[in-house]
Structures are given as structure tokens and as C-alpha cells.
Write an enzyme that holds these catalytic residues in place. Structure first.
Site, mmCIF file in Angstrom:
data_model
loop_
_atom_site.group_PDB
_atom_site.id
_atom_site.type_symbol
_atom_site.label_atom_id
_atom_site.label_comp_id
_atom_site.label_asym_id
_atom_site.label_seq_id
_atom_site.Cartn_x
_atom_site.Cartn_y
_atom_site.Cartn_z
ATOM 1 N N HIS A 188 0.819 -1.207 0.000
ATOM 2 C CA HIS A 188 0.000 0.000 0.000
ATOM 3 C C HIS A 188 0.854 1.259 0.000
ATOM 4 O O HIS A 188 0.474 2.283 -0.546
ATOM 5 C CB HIS A 188 -0.957 -0.033 1.191
ATOM 6 N N ARG A 296 -4.855 -3.575 -18.018
ATOM 7 C CA ARG A 296 -4.259 -4.873 -17.669
ATOM 8 C C ARG A 296 -4.965 -5.339 -16.402
ATOM 9 O O ARG A 296 -4.845 -4.704 -15.361
ATOM 10 C CB ARG A 296 -2.758 -4.723 -17.414
ATOM 11 N N ARG A 332 -8.411 -5.907 -21.172
ATOM 12 C CA ARG A 332 -7.798 -7.146 -21.641
ATOM 13 C C ARG A 332 -8.119 -8.261 -20.658
ATOM 14 O O ARG A 332 -7.989 -8.080 -19.443
ATOM 15 C CB ARG A 332 -6.287 -6.974 -21.771
ATOM 16 N N GLU A 431 0.421 -9.902 -30.890
ATOM 17 C CA GLU A 431 1.681 -9.919 -30.145
ATOM 18 C C GLU A 431 2.486 -11.183 -30.383
ATOM 19 O O GLU A 431 3.525 -11.396 -29.787
ATOM 20 C CB GLU A 431 1.437 -9.680 -28.651
ATOM 21 N N ASN A 454 5.655 -5.331 -27.074
ATOM 22 C CA ASN A 454 6.562 -5.928 -26.082
ATOM 23 C C ASN A 454 6.740 -7.424 -26.363
ATOM 24 O O ASN A 454 7.847 -7.940 -26.408
ATOM 25 C CB ASN A 454 6.015 -5.748 -24.658
ATOM 26 N N ASP A 455 5.591 -8.089 -26.531
ATOM 27 C CA ASP A 455 5.671 -9.521 -26.822
ATOM 28 C C ASP A 455 5.995 -9.778 -28.281
ATOM 29 O O ASP A 455 6.724 -10.721 -28.600
ATOM 30 C CB ASP A 455 4.351 -10.207 -26.438
ATOM 31 N N CYS A 502 -0.336 -0.756 -28.284
ATOM 32 C CA CYS A 502 -0.336 -0.548 -26.838
ATOM 33 C C CYS A 502 0.934 -1.042 -26.156
ATOM 34 O O CYS A 502 1.030 -1.034 -24.932
ATOM 35 C CB CYS A 502 -1.568 -1.187 -26.198
HETATM 36 C C1 PEP Z 1 2.692 -6.199 -25.118
HETATM 37 O O1 PEP Z 1 3.043 -7.384 -25.145
HETATM 38 O O2 PEP Z 1 3.179 -5.320 -25.857
HETATM 39 C C2 PEP Z 1 1.645 -5.758 -24.180
HETATM 40 C C3 PEP Z 1 1.121 -4.557 -24.243
HETATM 41 O O3 PEP Z 1 1.280 -6.643 -23.216
HETATM 42 P P1 PEP Z 1 2.118 -6.914 -21.872
HETATM 43 O O4 PEP Z 1 3.262 -5.946 -21.850
HETATM 44 O O5 PEP Z 1 1.151 -6.741 -20.756
HETATM 45 O O6 PEP Z 1 2.534 -8.329 -22.090
HETATM 46 MG MG MG Z 2 1.861 -8.873 -24.101
#
Ligand code: PEP
Ligand code: MG
Length: 569
Positions: A188, A296, A332, A431, A454-455, A502
Site C-alpha cells: 500500500h 491490464r 484485456r 503480439e 513488447n511480446d 499498446c
Molecule cells: C505487449 O506485449 O506489448 C503488451 C502490451 O502486453 P504486456 O506488456 O502486458 O505483455
Molecule cells: Mg503482451
């Protein structure tokens, strides 16, 4: 004076520098107790006084619209009034003749260590809350000096742990930032620090308490999770310059005009925010987001012993939507597996967890997890513009299976007489390379795409996003990744579907023109990055952006792509 840098976890962004105060909660021995009846009366009076103080913190935060932070103190009041805690303290006073302060501290410590022994991150974090409450009661009873008395000039506070009340009570003008020996990003205290904009680093280990005691000056970086003791003059000057720069940038960006964003030649690019909590949604609104591009939902599931039920999930969606009335909220579905584990759902050990039971694969094979979430989303959709986003999709078959589950969820709601929305847009995360390569089929069935760079980067380049050994290879601007993005955009547009991006790349203003050139319609990023991205969109010319994208798609390497990008202020 030697410079030493300690690395912990980045708990709340921002930079602080100045003298260090090593805070010791000063567990002063309780004064010898009086008659039990007298001690009990003192204890009750102290509890009542702390309750009033905590209620005032709660109210102050509510007035500032910081609902999530206010809830922390609502929970503290429940802890304070816990009959088991009070009965145990009273028994120690009456039966063991203990002074009120010792009795309450002992009873609280027993509860806290019991929780800690369960060796569970979520429950250990609650132990810190109990100790915080107990320290407040003890300060009242013994007159011992709390943080507010020990912090008399502006300083960076170093402590083993710090409770939400201690943080709230310390004047913001004096508390420049804090570094803790204890860890726990979801404590917290960390949530509150992020909400109040206090830079923080946690998880530095007990060695920091001793080391910092002799430091004359410290520099704390809440973005990288580092604390430097006695920085060199050059380093300190650098840190202070960054601090000033951040302040001026924040002030300029905050005063920037809001509203729909267009490129220089009038192409509309919607700016959305990535969030996980109502506090972040509040920040998103403050920074001018036109909706949530990625909620998320993992945070609600992580670090707790049980799965959140439908009502809890619905409450989160309501709370987020209430921050951005009338605007789209893209939620998501649960995306765990890979490196994210749920205590309530032990995952089997896998040789390659990122290629295993992850994201939508879990939801589809365990409908008892996905169905309540879909029901909560359909119910939230009765009052807000909810959109559902599916993680880790590789094929259209998976999307169809989710649609079938959604029909099932709707039937269950009808049978239960629950209000819900008739239709809801369903989008897929792009992704995994297969999703980009199957984009034509997916675009026929999905309402929108959201590109998770990211993925997508880790799967395209076969490069674990969290592995520092291969960090050099992790290049979101590699032409291979860009080609998949372009392919997904083209397929989506052929079917009239919008594409959001995103991943972290969405918040990088230097890349904005390239992304627009590749065909991205909406950018979703951290709330604090929105202002810079807005400025980058406004500085972009679509024809020039397309030219950059074409050259990038023909490039040989990420380095070549970077050389094409415009420099941004
Ligand atoms: C991503 O993979 O770009 C994404 C937004 O999801 P996360 O970073 O939560 O895996
Ligand atoms: Mg991802």
C-alpha cells in the site's frame, strides 16, 4: 567519501536528491502501566484518536479524487477496529498486567508475523499495514517520535519499512522521496507513493540502513530503482539537472491544451492510456486520454490467495469507467503465464513458459476463470463503453472459441436476470508473429486489433524480454517487427478495423511518426507519456511519416531504422 550505488525495485517514478534521514520508528519502551482499567481506557482513547486521524487521511484523499488511495485508509480503519486484535491487547493488559502500548504492539505483531509466516506476498504486504496501524497507536500512547517529528528539513527518507500513515503524515515539502530495505511493489505504501507522486525505490535490503547512516547526500531514481550514496559532484549536478528538467517538462506538458489530436495535415490519431488501477485511470484523464486502450487486469488477480469473483471484477471496471465517463474502456482478459504467476492458480512447471500455457490459452482451457470475467465485462458494458481485448491470440479459432464463451456468459446473465450489454466489441492483441501473419482472417472476425510490441518483439526475435543476457537483441524497431506491424495494419484496414498500438513503443515520442506511417490509428501508453506523444503526433506530417515507414520497412537493422527517426524535443 566513496560513492556507492544500490539497486532495488523502481516503486514510484521520479528523482530526488538531498540529505538522507534514516528513519527509525523508535519503539520507545512503554511507560510502566497503571491499573488495568486505566490502561484499557488509555488504549481505547488512543485507538479512537488514531481512527480519527486515519479517517481524515481517507477523507483528504477522497476529496482529491484519489479513491484507490483512500481505500487503503478505509482498510486500515477496519484493521484498527478488528475485535480479535483489541481482545488480545485487552487480555494482555488485564491478565498479564502489560502496559497498553506494549499490549497493543504485541497483539499486532503476533497478527503480522502470523500473516508473514504464511510466506505469501499479498499477505506479507498486509502485515506491513498492521504494523503501520500499531505504530500509530504506540506513538500516541508513548509520545515516541514518528517520521513527522524526525523529518524537519527536506530529505530523502531511508527506512526498513514505511507505512501508508507515516507517508501520508509527512509534509510533502520535506519528504523528497524514500528508499526502503523491504520490498513489495504492490504494498500500500508503494501504491500511495505513486498516487502522491513521491519518488520511491524499495527492496534494497537491510544493508542500506547501515550504509546510508553515514551518507551526507543521496540521489534516488524511482525510474531505474537505484539509490546512490554520496554521489560525485558531477553525478549530483547531473541528477539535479534532470530533476529540474522533469519539473519544467511536467509543468509545460500539463498546461498543454487537451482534446482530439491530429497530425499537422489533419489526420486523426486517437490517444489512449494503458492502466491497471483506478488511480492510473484518474491520471489518464488528467493527462487528456481519450479512453483506456489497455486495462491490464492481472493486478486484481496477482498476489492474493483466491481468484477475484465476478462482483470484485465488476467493481474494478466500474471504478475505471467512472474516471473516464463516456469514453471507451478496453479491458484485456486475464493475461498470466509466462513470467506472471497467480498464487490462486498454480501453473505447472514448463520448459518454455513463454511458449506454453499463457494468456488466452489459460482462459480457454479453464472457462471457470474466463467466464466470470466475461460476465463482469458484459455487466459493466451495460453502463460504460467496454471493449474486450484478448491476449496471446495466434489463430482465428481461438477468437471464435471466446465468442462462443461470450454467448454462454450472456445466456447465464439472462438466466440470472442480470443487466448487461447486448453487444460488445472484441479485439485481439497482435503480439505473436502468427497473429500478424494470420491478420487477414483475424480482421474478418475481430472488431479491432491492438499491437503488443513488447511480446511481438520477443516472439519475432526469439528473445526473452526480461533476459538481460539477450537485451542487445531485443529491438522493437527491428525491420522484422515493423513488417509484421505493417502487415497487421494493412489487413485490418482492408476490413475497416482500427488498429491501436499498446506496447511500450506507443509511449516513445521519437517513434510516433514511424508508427503513424505504418498505419497505426490509435496509440495507447502510460498516462505520463501522453503529453509528449501528443506533441509528437501534432508535429507529424502523414506523407513524411509514410516515407519514413517505407524506408524503415526496407532497412536492414534497427540501427538503420533509428537513423531515420525525427529527433523530438
Ligand atoms: C505487449 O506485449 O506489448 C503488451 C502490451 O502486453 P504486456 O506488456 O502486458 O505483455
Ligand atoms: Mg503482451
Amino acid at each position: 567519501m566513496t560513492t556507492r550505488t544500490f539497486t532495488g525495485q523502481a516503486a514510484a517514478p521520479g528523482i530526488a536528491s538531498g540529505p538522507a534521514v534514516v528513519y527509525d520508528p523508535g519503539i520507545a519502551p512503554g511507560a510502566p502501566g497503571g491499573e488495568p482499567a486505566e490502561e484499557l481506557a488509555r488504549l481505547n482513547a488512543a485507538i479512537a484518536r488514531v481512527d480519527t486521524t486515519i479517517a481524515a487521511y481517507e477523507q483528504r484523499l477522497r476529496n482529491q479524487g484519489k479513491r484507490e488511495e483512500a481505500e487503503i485508509f478505509a482498510a486500515h480503519r477496519v484493521l484498527l477496529r478488528d475485535p480479535a486484535l483489541r481482545d488480545r491487547a485487552a487480555a494482555l493488559v488485564v491478565e498479564a498486567g502489560r502496559p497498553a502500548a506494549d499490549a497493543f504492539s504485541t497483539a499486532a505483531e503476533e497478527q503480522a508475523s502470523e500473516l508473514e509466516q504464511l510466506d505469501h506476498v499479498y499477505l506479507s504486504a498486509r502485515a506491513a499495514d498492521i504494523r503501520d496501524v500499531a505504530r500509530q497507536v504506540r506513538h500516541v500512547l508513548t509520545g515516541s517520535r514518528g517520521l513527522v517529528e524526525q523529518l524537519t528539513t527536506p530529505a530523502v527518507v531511508i527506512a526498513r519499512e514505511l507505512g501508508p500513515s507515516e507517508l501520508m503524515n509527512a509534509p510533502r515539502s520535506l519528504l523528497q522521496g524514500f528508499a526502503l530495505a523491504a520490498g513489495g511493489l504492490t504494498s500500500h505504501t508503494c501504491i500511495l507513493a505513486r498516487g502522491l507522486g513521491i519518488p520511491a525505490v524499495v527492496g534494497l535490503g537491510d544493508a542500506i540502513l547501515h550504509a546510508a547512516a553515514s551518507a551526507r547526500i543521496v540521489a534516488l531514481d524511482g525510474d531505474t530503482g537505484t539509490l546512490t550514496l554520496d554521489p560525485t559532484a558531477a553525478l549530483l549536478a547531473q541528477v539535479q539537472a534532470r530533476q529540474r528538467d522533469l519539473k519544467t517538462r511536467a509543468a509545460t506538458l500539463r498546461s498543454a491544451p487537451r482534446g482530439p489530436v491530429h497530425t499537422r495535415d489533419g489526420r486523426r490519431v486517437r490517444l489512449l492510456a494503458n492502466v491497471a488501477t483506478p488511480a492510473e485511470a484518474h491520471a489518464a484523464r488528467a493527462w487528456g486520454a481519450e479512453g483506456i486502450g489497455l486495462l491490464r487486469t492481472e493486478l486484481l488477480f496477482l498476489e492474493r490467495p483466491d481468484l477475484p469473483d465476478e462482483a470484485e471484477q465488476l467493481a474494478l471496471y466500474h471504478a475505471i469507467a467512472a474516471e473516464l465517463p463516456g469514453l471507451p474502456i478496453t479491458v484485456r482478459t486475464l493475461d498470466v503465464g509466462g513470467d506472471k504467476h497467480l498464487p490462486a492458480l498454480p501453473l505447472p512447471a514448463e520448459a518454455n513458459p513463454f511458449l506454453g500455457w499463457r494468456g488466452i490459452r489459460i482462459g480457454l482451457s479453464r472457462p471457470e476463470i474466463l467466464l466470470p470475467q466475461l460476465r463482469a465485462l458484459l455487466r459493466a458494458g451495460a453502463e460504460a463503453d467496454i471493449r474486450i481485448l484478448l491476449p496471446m491470440i495466434t489463430s482465428v479459432a481461438e477468437l471464435r472459441q471466446v465468442r462462443a464463451l461470450l454467448d454462454e456468459a450472456r445466456r447465464q446473465l439472462v438466466a440470472a436476470g442480470q443487466r448487461h450489454c447486448a453487444t460488445v466489441q472484441i479485439g485481439v492483441m497482435i503480439e505473436v508473429p502468427a497473429a500478424a501473419l494470420n491478420a487477414e482472417a483475424l480482421a474478418r472476425d475481430a472488431d479491432f486489433f491492438s499491437i503488443g510490441t513488447n511480446d511481438l518483439t520477443q516472439y519475432t526475435l526469439a528473445c526473452d524480454r526480461g533476459n538481460s543476457q539477450v537485451a542487445e537483441l531485443y529491438q522493437p524497431l527491428d525491420p522484422a517487427v515493423l513488417r509484421l506491424i505493417a502487415m497487421a495494419c494493412a489487413a485490418a484496414h482492408r476490413h475497416g478495423r482500427p488498429v491501436t498500438l499498446c506496447g511500450e513503443l506507443g509511449g516513445a515520442p521519437g517513434v510516433t511518426a514511424l508508427l503513424i506511417g505504418l498505419g497505426i490509428d490509435e496509440l495507447s501508453c502510460a498516462p505520463a507519456a501522453l503529453a509528449a506523444v501528443r506533441a509528437a503526433v501534432q508535429a507529424t506530417d502523414s506523407a513524411r511519416a509514410r516515407a519514413i515507414a517505407e524506408q524503415a520497412l526496407a532497412a536492414e537493422s534497427a540501427a538503420q531504422v533509428r537513423a531515420l527517426l525525427p529527433t523530438v524535443a
